[in-house]
Write an enzyme that holds these catalytic residues in place. Structure first.
Site, PDB file in Angstrom:
ATOM      1  N   ASP A  48       0.851  -1.191   0.000  1.00 28.98           N
ATOM      2  CA  ASP A  48       0.000   0.000   0.000  1.00 28.98           C
ATOM      3  C   ASP A  48       0.885   1.238   0.000  1.00 28.98           C
ATOM      4  O   ASP A  48       2.029   1.191   0.464  1.00 28.98           O
ATOM      5  CB  ASP A  48      -0.910   0.016   1.227  1.00 28.98           C
ATOM      6  CG  ASP A  48      -1.974  -1.075   1.181  1.00 28.98           C
ATOM      7  OD1 ASP A  48      -2.404  -1.438   0.069  1.00 28.98           O
ATOM      8  OD2 ASP A  48      -2.378  -1.561   2.253  1.00 28.98           O
ATOM      9  N   ASP A  59      -7.086  -1.435  -4.517  1.00 28.94           N
ATOM     10  CA  ASP A  59      -8.135  -1.125  -3.538  1.00 28.94           C
ATOM     11  C   ASP A  59      -9.093  -0.071  -4.086  1.00 28.94           C
ATOM     12  O   ASP A  59     -10.319  -0.168  -3.902  1.00 28.94           O
ATOM     13  CB  ASP A  59      -7.516  -0.617  -2.240  1.00 28.94           C
ATOM     14  CG  ASP A  59      -6.646  -1.661  -1.558  1.00 28.94           C
ATOM     15  OD1 ASP A  59      -6.935  -2.862  -1.716  1.00 28.94           O
ATOM     16  OD2 ASP A  59      -5.691  -1.269  -0.872  1.00 28.94           O
TER      17      ASP A  59
END
Length: 202
Positions: free
Chosen positions: A155, A174
């Site tokens: 991330d 995401d």
């Protein structure tokens, strides 16, 4: 090939490529993982090979720096997520977490493909599902590649409010999943079955 499958392949592959490319750039520019790797093949090998035990900060790849995109609100900072969305199940033992995520990911892929096959691809009312499902599929596969390669997801997008409150770090996959799910919610309302009209009185 029917138009709907062209959309499915193009959008799914587009999300996967964009997701993996941005993660590569993040690992290259924000971590020390590629130090000493002089060729692209060496860098890809370092990125997709099983990671060593966590080091400083509990991370497998050590951060070098971060980028303030909008000061006090948004930054690019390397992070690792061994769990599901928003870090759920990250505390499960690896021998349980791995098989669970494999089953969930493969189940989601099969469900998405099954639902997509039921679309005609010609009804204008299906447009939300026609584009939303490939976004979810591409995002799911993008993160699944990370899990298979190194057992955690990279991330790097971090929205925060003066470091007092922050949204959990996320990535392109995401974002695609969230947008796709939002489109499917709209689709549920747009294509909601209407009750059959009452027969006219004779």
């Amino acid at each position: 090939m029917p138009r709907k499958y062209v959309i499915l392949l193009a959008l799914t592959l587009g999300v996967i490529v964009l997701d993996q490319w941005t993660k590569y750039l993040v690992v290259r520019d924000l971590t020390t993982r590629f130090d000493g790797a002089t060729t692209l093949s060496q860098r890809l090998g370092a990125m997709y090979s099983p990671a060593e035990a966590p080091g400083r900060y509990g991370l497998h790849f050590q951060p070098r720096t971060h980028v303030e995109v909008v000061e006090d609100f948004f930054r690019l900072r390397y992070a690792e997520n061994p769990g599901a969305a928003w870090g759920m199940f990250r505390d499960l033992p690896p021998h349980l977490r791995g098989p669970l995520f494999h089953l969930v990911s493969l189940g989601a892929v099969l469900l998405i493909v099954f639902y997509f096959r039921k679309l005609s691809g010609k009804d204008p009312a299906e447009v939300w599902a026609l584009w939303g499902l490939p976004l979810v599929l591409g995002g799911a596969l993008g993160n699944y590649i990370d899990r298979v390669a190194r057992a955690f997801v990279i991330d790097f997008l971090e929205a925060h409010w003066y470091d007092k409150a922050a949204w959990p770090s996320f990535n392109v996959a995401d974002a695609a999943i969230c947008i796709g799910v939002g489109m499917l919610v709209v689709d549920a309302f747009v294509r909601k079955e209407k009750p059959a009209s009452a027969p006219a009185n004779a």
